[in-house]
Design a protein around this motif. Structure first.
Motif, PDB file in Angstrom:
ATOM      1  N   TYR B 201      13.272  44.539 -25.442  1.00  0.00           N
ATOM      2  CA  TYR B 201      12.971  44.480 -24.017  1.00  0.00           C
ATOM      3  C   TYR B 201      13.710  45.610 -23.315  1.00  0.00           C
ATOM      4  O   TYR B 201      14.806  45.966 -23.704  1.00  0.00           O
ATOM      5  CB  TYR B 201      13.415  43.127 -23.444  1.00  0.00           C
ATOM      6  N   THR B 205      15.174  45.446 -17.325  1.00  0.00           N
ATOM      7  CA  THR B 205      14.536  44.139 -17.129  1.00  0.00           C
ATOM      8  C   THR B 205      15.527  43.039 -17.474  1.00  0.00           C
ATOM      9  O   THR B 205      15.701  42.066 -16.731  1.00  0.00           O
ATOM     10  CB  THR B 205      13.304  44.008 -18.040  1.00  0.00           C
ATOM     11  N   ILE B 206      16.192  43.219 -18.608  1.00  0.00           N
ATOM     12  CA  ILE B 206      17.161  42.217 -19.036  1.00  0.00           C
ATOM     13  C   ILE B 206      18.261  42.085 -17.993  1.00  0.00           C
ATOM     14  O   ILE B 206      18.700  40.991 -17.663  1.00  0.00           O
ATOM     15  CB  ILE B 206      17.766  42.637 -20.391  1.00  0.00           C
ATOM     16  N   PRO B 210      14.913  39.490 -15.109  1.00  0.00           N
ATOM     17  CA  PRO B 210      14.450  38.695 -16.250  1.00  0.00           C
ATOM     18  C   PRO B 210      13.309  37.765 -15.841  1.00  0.00           C
ATOM     19  O   PRO B 210      13.313  37.222 -14.737  1.00  0.00           O
ATOM     20  CB  PRO B 210      15.690  37.900 -16.656  1.00  0.00           C
ATOM     21  N   GLU B 214      13.856  34.586 -23.209  1.00  0.00           N
ATOM     22  CA  GLU B 214      14.406  35.564 -24.158  1.00  0.00           C
ATOM     23  C   GLU B 214      15.220  36.641 -23.447  1.00  0.00           C
ATOM     24  O   GLU B 214      16.228  37.108 -23.966  1.00  0.00           O
ATOM     25  CB  GLU B 214      13.274  36.243 -24.957  1.00  0.00           C
ATOM     26  N   HIS B 215      14.747  37.028 -22.241  1.00  0.00           N
ATOM     27  CA  HIS B 215      15.480  38.045 -21.483  1.00  0.00           C
ATOM     28  C   HIS B 215      16.905  37.571 -21.200  1.00  0.00           C
ATOM     29  O   HIS B 215      17.852  38.347 -21.267  1.00  0.00           O
ATOM     30  CB  HIS B 215      14.776  38.333 -20.148  1.00  0.00           C
ATOM     31  N   CYS B 216      17.040  36.278 -20.858  1.00  0.00           N
ATOM     32  CA  CYS B 216      18.356  35.747 -20.513  1.00  0.00           C
ATOM     33  C   CYS B 216      19.265  35.731 -21.736  1.00  0.00           C
ATOM     34  O   CYS B 216      20.451  36.054 -21.651  1.00  0.00           O
ATOM     35  CB  CYS B 216      18.217  34.325 -19.959  1.00  0.00           C
ATOM     36  N   GLU B 218      18.987  37.645 -24.413  1.00  0.00           N
ATOM     37  CA  GLU B 218      19.307  39.041 -24.753  1.00  0.00           C
ATOM     38  C   GLU B 218      20.400  39.577 -23.834  1.00  0.00           C
ATOM     39  O   GLU B 218      21.255  40.339 -24.270  1.00  0.00           O
ATOM     40  CB  GLU B 218      18.050  39.919 -24.630  1.00  0.00           C
ATOM     41  N   TYR B 219      20.362  39.172 -22.573  1.00  0.00           N
ATOM     42  CA  TYR B 219      21.375  39.639 -21.632  1.00  0.00           C
ATOM     43  C   TYR B 219      22.756  39.201 -22.090  1.00  0.00           C
ATOM     44  O   TYR B 219      23.695  39.995 -22.142  1.00  0.00           O
ATOM     45  CB  TYR B 219      21.085  39.103 -20.220  1.00  0.00           C
TER      46      TYR B 219
END
Lengths: 182, 427
Positions: B201, B205-206, B210, B214-216, B218-219
């Motif tokens: 990603y 965006t991350i 978000p 998944e973004h959260c 990955e962050y």
């Protein structure tokens, strides 16, 4: 048809003679990075530093922009090229503390070709051009440092002053930046 | 030649010397089978295993505090594993299980990374079978086996030094198996494009916008962990404490952005890149691999040429085709050019030889090599800081630089789209 077993047997018998040229072969990453570096074509604002010339996979890139907001600054990036290069991009971090919309205070860089848009046809040179572009055209649309991006979007003059402040060494808001002017 | 007469009684005599290697994930086993005739046991054993209700409904141990190193979420593992095996090395348990179940078979477990073993270790096998869980591991093994090939003067592989590689892989209901006759057929590196790219990603965006659970996660994994470093170490996807921390922080972040759907399983999946395993897919692919090893070892039939896909996600579909070898493949397409040179020549003489009109006619070659297993830069003129450090090499002789007869040097030059390999031949 391969005659596996007879061949192995023969091999064993033949092993009495000393092995020659059992030198480790170059990995795909080594072949490729050798090519990348040999073809490195740096603009005059960029320079590389290899702490160990035998280790082509870890090096530093120094960008000293000669125009734009960051003119006069000196910014160091570390490159770590993994064994999976060029199928995975190198890991690039900014080691100089910088006030920039696309680089956060830990040195993470938001550049599309370093993550989601990386392709094996790209080279170290492409990344260097990408980074240089970030200095000429900071992009407030996709921010990593949101405060800096907001300032750039709303008050260009203020942003310019903040960059200057940070490069001279000092506080922007509550954040301290080390001096990086040449 | 017993393997040419498959129906004779001598048929299996070859097994006494046959050594296979089977690899799974980061564990590996070598299988050494004794002189016993191949019993019908594997079949009935397989059937027993399939019919048994027990292993299929093993509870998911991953949620228990201090869960074992080996992951019981993988169902094929559950065929071989029992409750009291928790905490033991996967390789050892599997090896013991097979040794006990099938008389005459001798499986030696190795509990380590495939990269920990050297060339001499891999050289002793007749066939290598990979059931690895990642592309890098496959590429490593592929590179290792290709580096073992010795070539004769005509640049053809010397038979016996080329160890066939049987590779199988699955992802959910899809799977593939292939046979690589190293040096002859297309290798893993030739067909890297077959593997789907890893999901990544955009960092911004991350960090700021978000939209997905998944973004959260990955962050937390990429930004928050290095910043807060709660356990003063890198993330260990097998450590429940680490996962719990990531889970907790991801939920916090998700609720801040009004995102739902972050649960422990997803955290595990994102952090460890877990691919779901389906027992029937694994069994089918394992069967194809076993069949190919059997063909290679006995010669009863031509091996698969060279790739088979299996897709069970919508009906059952299978297809076999031959991959084409890439001439410019970085691993198997490299034909080492022979460079005749005097043993006491200096590096600068070698470089000028590369640039000569009757030679490779290079313009500005950069040279690297490997000496005693370590990378070494001989000379690169275009990068100032490397040039400074490697300039003294120019006046050294090849021997002084540690280069021996038959050593390979990597040469990059603008006149060629790829790095070339030269094999030194002292005259």
């Amino acid at each position: 048809m391969i005659k596996l077993f007879s061949l192995k047997q023969q091999k064993k018998e033949g092993e009495a003679c000393p092995k020659q040229g059992t030198q480790k072969k170059a990995t795909a990453a080594q072949l490729r990075i050798t090519k990348d570096l040999n073809e490195l074509n740096l603009p005059k604002t960029c320079d590389t530093e290899f702490p160990d010339a035998n280790d082509l996979l870890n090096f530093k890139l120094i960008i000293s922009p000669d125009e734009g907001f960051y003119k006069g600054g000196r910014f160091v990036f570390s490159f770590k090229v993994g064994p999976n290069y060029p199928h995975e991009p190198p890991k690039v971090k900014c080691e100089t503390s910088i006030y920039h919309p696309n680089i956060d205070l830990e040195g993470n860089v938001c550049l599309n070709i370093l993550r989601e848009d990386w392709k094996p046809v790209l080279t170290v040179n492409s990344i260097i051009y990408g980074l240089q572009y970030l200095f000429l055209e900071p992009n407030p649309e996709d921010p990593l440092n949101k405060e800096a991006a907001d300032v750039l979007q709303n008050n260009r003059r203020m942003f310019e002053q903040n960059v200057m402040k940070a490069m001279r060494g000092g506080y922007v808001g509550t954040q301290y930046f080390e001096r990086c002017l040449k | 030649m017993p393997w040419k007469r498959p129906l004779s009684g001598l048929y299996f005599s070859g097994w006494s010397v046959s050594r296979f290697e089977v690899m799974s994930g980061s564990v590996e086993m070598e299988v050494q089978s004794d002189d016993s005739p191949m019993p019908a046991a594997p079949k009935s054993w397989m059937r027993n295993a399939m019919e048994r209700s027990g292993p299929f409904c093993l509870p998911d141990f991953d949620h228990r505090p201090g869960a074992l190193h080996s992951v019981l979420g993988q169902i094929q593992v559950q065929f071989l594993f029992r409750r009291n095996d928790i905490g033991r090395s996967k390789a050892e348990v599997a090896a013991n299980f097979i040794n006990n179940r099938i008389p005459g078979v001798n499986v030696t477990p190795h509990f380590c990374k495939i990269q920990d073993k050297d060339e001499d270790f891999y050289r002793q096998f007749h066939v290598v079978v990979c059931g690895l869980d990642s592309v890098p591991a496959r590429r490593w093994m592929n590179g290792m086996l290709h580096s073992l090939i010795e070539y004769d003067d005509d640049n053809t592989p010397i038979t016996g030094t080329n160890i066939p590689l049987v590779d199988g892989g699955t992802e959910g209901l899809k799977g593939n198996a292939r046979v690589i006759l190293t040096g002859t057929s297309a290798c893993i590196e030739c067909t890297l494009g077959l593997y789907p790219p890893q999901v990544t990603y955009p960092l911004c965006t991350i960090a700021n916008t978000p939209r997905l659970p998944e973004h959260c996660i990955e962050y937390v994994k990429i930004i928050q962990w290095p910043k807060e470093n709660p356990y003063q170490c890198e993330i260990d996807g097998d450590d429940p404490a680490h996962l719990c921390w990531i889970h907790e922080k991801s939920v916090e972040r998700a609720s801040h952005f009004g995102i739902t759907g972050v649960d422990y399983k997803l955290v595990q999946g994102v952090v460890k890149n877990i691919i779901p395993a389906v027992a029937s897919t694994n069994a089918s692919i394992a069967a194809v691999c076993a069949n190919e090893v059997f063909k290679l070892a006995t010669g009863v039939c031509k091996p698969l040429n060279d790739y088979v896909v299996l897709n069970q996600s919508d009906g059952v579909y299978t297809f076999a085709f031959a991959n084409e070898k890439r001439e410019d493949c970085l691993v198997c397409g490299r034909k080492a050019n022979i460079l005749n040179i005097k043993e006491d020549a200096k590096l600068e003489e070698l470089i000028s030889k590369l640039c000569q009109d009757d030679g490779a006619r290079m313009k500005n070659p950069g040279l690297t090599t490997n000496v005693n297993g370590k990378q070494m830069t001989l000379y690169i003129a275009t990068v100032p800081s490397i040039e400074r450090q490697t300039r003294p090499n120019l006046k050294k002789t090849l021997t002084e630089l540690g280069l021996v007869n038959g050593a390979e040097i990597v040469v990059a030059d603008e006149t060629s789209p790829m790095s070339m390999t030269f094999k030194l031949n002292f005259i």
